[in-house]
Design a protein around this motif. Structure first.
Motif, mmCIF file in Angstrom:
data_model
loop_
_atom_site.group_PDB
_atom_site.id
_atom_site.type_symbol
_atom_site.label_atom_id
_atom_site.label_comp_id
_atom_site.label_asym_id
_atom_site.label_seq_id
_atom_site.Cartn_x
_atom_site.Cartn_y
_atom_site.Cartn_z
ATOM 1 N N PHE A 310 0.827 -1.201 0.000
ATOM 2 C CA PHE A 310 0.000 0.000 0.000
ATOM 3 C C PHE A 310 0.870 1.262 0.000
ATOM 4 N N TYR A 311 1.930 1.273 0.800
ATOM 5 C CA TYR A 311 2.794 2.453 0.890
ATOM 6 C C TYR A 311 3.594 2.639 -0.404
ATOM 7 N N ALA A 312 4.082 1.543 -0.983
ATOM 8 C CA ALA A 312 4.803 1.657 -2.254
ATOM 9 C C ALA A 312 3.875 2.120 -3.364
ATOM 10 N N ALA A 313 2.643 1.590 -3.383
ATOM 11 C CA ALA A 313 1.684 2.000 -4.412
ATOM 12 C C ALA A 313 1.314 3.468 -4.266
ATOM 13 N N LEU A 314 1.176 3.944 -3.030
ATOM 14 C CA LEU A 314 0.841 5.350 -2.799
ATOM 15 C C LEU A 314 1.925 6.262 -3.350
ATOM 16 N N MET A 315 3.192 5.949 -3.074
ATOM 17 C CA MET A 315 4.281 6.763 -3.590
ATOM 18 C C MET A 315 4.382 6.674 -5.112
ATOM 19 N N GLY A 316 4.102 5.503 -5.683
ATOM 20 C CA GLY A 316 4.128 5.367 -7.139
ATOM 21 C C GLY A 316 3.059 6.209 -7.806
ATOM 22 N N VAL A 317 1.865 6.258 -7.201
ATOM 23 C CA VAL A 317 0.789 7.088 -7.747
ATOM 24 C C VAL A 317 1.167 8.566 -7.657
ATOM 25 N N PHE A 384 13.030 5.945 -2.599
ATOM 26 C CA PHE A 384 12.043 5.457 -1.635
ATOM 27 C C PHE A 384 11.925 3.935 -1.693
ATOM 28 N N MET A 385 11.912 3.367 -2.899
ATOM 29 C CA MET A 385 11.770 1.914 -3.017
ATOM 30 C C MET A 385 12.983 1.181 -2.463
ATOM 31 N N GLY A 386 14.159 1.808 -2.563
ATOM 32 C CA GLY A 386 15.329 1.208 -1.936
ATOM 33 C C GLY A 386 15.185 1.120 -0.431
ATOM 34 N N ILE A 387 14.588 2.142 0.164
ATOM 35 C CA ILE A 387 14.330 2.129 1.605
ATOM 36 C C ILE A 387 13.172 1.181 1.929
ATOM 37 N N TRP A 388 12.139 1.201 1.083
ATOM 38 C CA TRP A 388 10.955 0.368 1.334
ATOM 39 C C TRP A 388 11.288 -1.107 1.368
ATOM 40 N N PHE A 680 7.442 -9.786 -6.691
ATOM 41 C CA PHE A 680 8.290 -8.928 -5.868
ATOM 42 C C PHE A 680 9.497 -8.429 -6.659
ATOM 43 N N GLY A 681 10.056 -9.284 -7.517
ATOM 44 C CA GLY A 681 11.162 -8.858 -8.369
ATOM 45 C C GLY A 681 10.750 -7.797 -9.368
ATOM 46 N N PHE A 682 9.564 -7.938 -9.932
ATOM 47 C CA PHE A 682 9.093 -6.935 -10.901
ATOM 48 C C PHE A 682 8.940 -5.562 -10.267
ATOM 49 N N ILE A 683 8.408 -5.505 -9.042
ATOM 50 C CA ILE A 683 8.130 -4.195 -8.445
ATOM 51 C C ILE A 683 9.342 -3.607 -7.739
ATOM 52 N N THR A 684 10.446 -4.334 -7.693
ATOM 53 C CA THR A 684 11.651 -3.786 -7.060
ATOM 54 C C THR A 684 12.799 -3.607 -8.048
ATOM 55 N N LEU A 685 12.993 -4.569 -8.945
ATOM 56 C CA LEU A 685 14.141 -4.488 -9.847
ATOM 57 C C LEU A 685 13.980 -3.382 -10.885
ATOM 58 N N PHE A 686 12.761 -3.204 -11.408
ATOM 59 C CA PHE A 686 12.549 -2.259 -12.510
ATOM 60 C C PHE A 686 11.480 -1.225 -12.174
ATOM 61 N N VAL A 687 11.286 -0.957 -10.904
ATOM 62 C CA VAL A 687 10.183 -0.079 -10.517
ATOM 63 C C VAL A 687 10.420 1.358 -10.964
ATOM 64 N N ALA A 688 11.670 1.753 -11.158
ATOM 65 C CA ALA A 688 11.939 3.127 -11.603
ATOM 66 C C ALA A 688 11.400 3.386 -13.001
ATOM 67 N N SER A 689 11.219 2.342 -13.798
ATOM 68 C CA SER A 689 10.697 2.521 -15.148
ATOM 69 C C SER A 689 9.178 2.501 -15.186
ATOM 70 N N PHE A 690 8.551 2.012 -14.125
ATOM 71 C CA PHE A 690 7.094 1.911 -14.115
ATOM 72 C C PHE A 690 6.593 2.104 -12.684
ATOM 73 N N PRO A 691 6.436 3.346 -12.245
ATOM 74 C CA PRO A 691 6.037 3.594 -10.846
ATOM 75 C C PRO A 691 4.667 3.035 -10.476
#
Length: 803
Positions: A310-317, A384-388, A680-691
């Motif tokens: 939820f927190y990662a999705a909020l920051m991505g939005v 943020f995702m690195g900290i998350w 989990f790999g999709f939302i952490t490894l390449f999350v900078a390309s798709f928030p």
């Protein structure tokens, strides 16, 4: 009873033979007993008089029951078998196997095929009496209560009333009181809180004990020691029995009428298995009580992962919304789209033969699209995702430690699994040696055999890994050839547009979408094939314990899935467009003799293509996974039970209802973990390309929790309970992915920022603007008209070759 190597010796010299186990057995009429059964009626069990010329009328009992015909002994396990061509041979195996089960103290009762719904299936009901349960609870060191806990409960948290809409009733969240527990000791029965021996061990513990016996019970005669003829797994593989499963305690949509039935399945479906409960907390204690700690810890992890998403999705939005709001302030896109700037810049052809020159402003739309995901906020989101991801792993360790305490797993050591040596290991390892710690003889695998098996396993894994790389190279070759075909459409004039359909689809986008779809299909095919190979090579290695088996299979499957799912994304993020060279001296995939020119990124960079790749593969995997998990079991169960569904409850028996459900295999939970870890790999490894990836994962996981709950409670047979104190090897895998994600996000963010400048530099079809403008007028007079990104690259490009 001895414990060496898990062998089973008789604990009852009499054998506890039951009249109900012998087919067509006639005995004297001894007793007519009345017993309460689920359904509220009474059951009269009539036993026929020996020598009578005809059968008296039978009084039907309610068959939606979890008890023997006497209404007293609980059914702990069901074995089923059918008539077939090898009836005599299989009947001999069953006779020996069931005789050995009775020698081990189990009580059996057979339902004839004439009483089954399909008129061809026999059902063998198994009951474990107190003597058997006590003996094997001592062997397995099962913890049982000896005193009610007197530790005071935690005080109410301030503003706790705000969470009431998300809470479940107390009797659902805490189905049993807190106790102090200790490993069961048969010699100290009086020490434990035993009110009723029949209900002292819960059904999950009872089926775990019975399954332990079934997997180690031989089916050879005493005078013929054939070691390979052991265990229910082998009997299932050779078709002697068709299924083996414990029973659900009731129907999922209605409570059991018998007060002796807990109706836990009904409560799980009502408060957990329905999608309308998606906003409610999970009844983890009830899940653990009904299914065992291993399944309970999975749902605890899945729920915690969903909460943190939820927190990662909020920051991505927020990052995406920032890109939308700053849409009009994107100077780079404005300059590319401006007719007086981007419209005056002619770019080199996209292919060698049929492609024409094109203008930079034809990529206006893709430049704006890139800004939605690649903007100033993306840098902070990557940080943020690195900290998350670090906080997620650390907070999960804390949650896991709390569950270990609450579920009494603090001193549960994995060494206890040694008591559960895999029967396959005992059968295939004929050698014996002295264990220096236990001073007992134990089976072992010779070192040369172990090395040979390890080398063959490693070579197989490497072969399949290279096969994936070859498939990725094939997809790249497809991208190059199709890209040239798409680009060759634009051959009208030097000022032709780069769009193919209207103003939306460009050659880069069309190539990326089609290649991503093909890559996704290849991923699914390779996954299906490799699953069988991974299981085969893990079986070949002959792991000693169940824990070792699961860990080895986990590492093999994840390594393959990692390469399979992420290789194409790594190519787009870090390799595409880096080996193009410059106009007039392009690099080719297979050398100068080939026509496949190395692929370039779009003028706006490769990030939008990585976003497309990520969206198709991630969303496609989630859609296919949900269909496989929800729709296919539903259709299979409907097909199997289409006759029994119209039968009344007193005819469609509890064991037949469960027989028509899908079997929960030993790999069922493994695939659930694998699916979530890949996500989990999709939302952490390449999350900078798709928030927005965490948002998609959040929606999927909210659905996943309820789909899994619905599937467990309604579509699957009850799995055998198993203990676990953590998520096993998956925790280490998550740590590795977390570390790698920091590297990929930092490097990916740096590369995506420089891609736009590099691609425009490579594709300029005219000498540098500085030279051209200098021929007509002083360059300083036009400095304020140059786009900022072109001015910065002008000086560095003055010495570059021109076409």
């Amino acid at each position: 009873m001895t414990r060496n190597n898990g062998s089973i010796n008789s604990i009852s010299e009499q054998g506890n033979h039951l009249p109900g186990h012998q087919e067509q057995q006639a005995v004297e009429l001894q007793d007519v007993r009345e017993a309460a059964v689920p359904g509220g009626g009474a059951v009269f069990i009539a036993i026929f008089v020996c020598g009578d010329s005809h059968e008296p009328d039978k009084i039907e009992q309610n068959r939606d029951s979890v008890f023997f015909k006497d209404g007293v002994r609980r059914i702990d396990f069901i074995l089923s078998y059918v008539d077939d061509k090898d009836w005599d041979k299989k009947m001999e195996r069953r006779r020996e196997f069931e005789a050995n089960l009775e020698k081990a103290g189990l009580e059996l009762e057979t339902e004839d095929k004439s009483e089954s719904d399909d008129r061809k299936t026999y059902y063998l009901k198994i009951h474990a009496p107190w003597e058997v349960l006590a003996t094997f609870a001592d062997v397995l060191k099962i913890k049982v209560p000896f005193k009610v806990s007197d530790i005071p409960k935690a005080r109410d948290v301030p503003l706790e009333w705000l969470t009431h809409p998300f809470r479940l009733p107390e009797n659902i969240m805490r189905p049993e009181p807190d106790y102090f527990t200790a490993p069961f000791d048969k010699s100290k029965v009086d020490f434990f809180l035993i009110d009723d021996k029949e209900t002292f061990f819960p059904p999950s513990t009872r089926n775990r004990i019975v399954y332990y016996i079934l997997t180690r019970c031989p089916y050879y005669k005493e005078d013929r020691k054939e070691r390979d003829k052991t265990g229910i797994k082998r009997l299932l593989n050779n078709g002697t029995y068709t299924s083996a499963y414990p029973l659900h305690d009731c129907r999922y949509w209605r409570k059991a009428q018998d007060v002796q039935c807990e109706s836990e399945r009904y409560h799980l479906y009502r408060y957990w298995g329905r999608f309308l409960c998606f906003y409610k907390e999970q009844p983890l204690n009830l899940i653990k009580k009904y299914y065992g700690e291993k399944i309970g810890i999975y749902f605890a992890w899945l729920g915690f992962y969903t909460e943190m998403l939820f927190y990662a999705a909020l920051m991505g939005v927020i990052c995406f919304v920032y890109g939308v709001l700053s849409y009009e302030d994107n100077i780079t896109s404005k300059e590319i789209c401006a007719p007086e700037i981007g419209g005056m810049i002619v770019m080199c052809p996209l292919c060698d033969k049929k492609c024409s020159y094109w203008k930079l402003n034809s990529t206006c739309l893709s430049s704006w699209q890139s800004h939605l995901f690649d903007n100033e906020g993306t840098v902070f989101f990557a940080m943020f995702m690195g900290i998350w991801v670090t906080l997620f792993l650390e907070f999960w360790k804390r949650r896991q430690a709390r569950l270990e305490y609450e579920w009494d797993l603090v001193d549960f050591e994995e060494e206890q699994q040694q008591l559960q040596i895999r029967p396959e290991y005992e059968l295939k390892c004929t050698g014996r040696r002295l264990n220096r710690i236990t001073q007992e003889m134990e089976p072992y695998l010779p070192f040369p055999s172990k090395c040979a098996r390890f080398c063959l396993s490693g070579a197989t894994v490497l072969f399949w890994t290279f096969l994936i790389v070859a498939c990725v190279i094939g997809v790249i070759a497809y991208r190059l050839s199709v890209y040239a075909a798409f680009a060759s459409v634009m051959k009208d004039s030097p000022t032709s547009k780069i769009q193919l359909v209207g103003s939306l689809i460009t050659p880069q986008l069309a190539t990326s979408v089609t290649a991503s779809c093909i890559n996704f299909v290849l991923i699914l095919i390779l996954n299906f094939l490799y699953e069988q190979v991974a299981i085969w090579i893990t079986d070949m290695e002959i792991p000693k314990t169940h824990l070792e088996y699961e860990n080895k299979l986990t590492m093999k499957m994840f390594l393959f899935q990692f390469v399979n799912y992420y290789s194409s994304c790594f190519y787009v993020a870090f390799f595409k467009g880096k080996f193009v060279n410059y106009p007039g001296n392009y690099s080719y995939m297979f050398g100068k003799w080939s026509t496949l020119r190395n692929e370039e990124c779009a003028p706006g960079g490769c990030l939008i293509e990585l976003t497309t790749q990520l969206l198709i593969v991630m969303a496609g995997k989630q859609m296919v996974g949900n269909v496989q998990e929800a729709l296919l079991p539903l259709l299979r169960n409907w097909w199997c039970s289409r006759k029994g569904r119209s039968h009344p409850e007193n005819i469609y028996s509890r064991w037949e209802q469960d027989h028509d459900l899908q079997n929960f295999s030993q790999f069922g939970l493994f695939y659930e973990y694998l699916e979530m870890v890949i996500q989990f790999g999709f939302i952490t490894l390449f999350v900078a390309s798709f928030p927005l990836a965490p948002l998609l994962a959040l929606f999927n996981n909210i659905l996943e929790v309820r789909v899994d709950a619905w599937k467990f409670t309604t579509q699957f047979r009850r799995p055998v309970a198993a203990k676990a104190r953590n998520i096993g090897a998956w925790e280490e895998i998550l740590n590795v992915v977390a570390i790698l994600s920091v590297v990929t996000n930092v490097e990916g963010g740096r590369i995506s920022r420089s891609d736009a400048k590099v691609e425009v530099q490579r594709s300029l079809a005219v000498p540098p603007l500085g030279r051209i403008l200098g021929k007509f007028t002083d360059l300083s007079q036009h400095a304020n008209q140059l786009p900022s990104f072109l001015w910065s690259m002008g000086e560095s490009f003055l010495q570059g070759p021109s076409t």
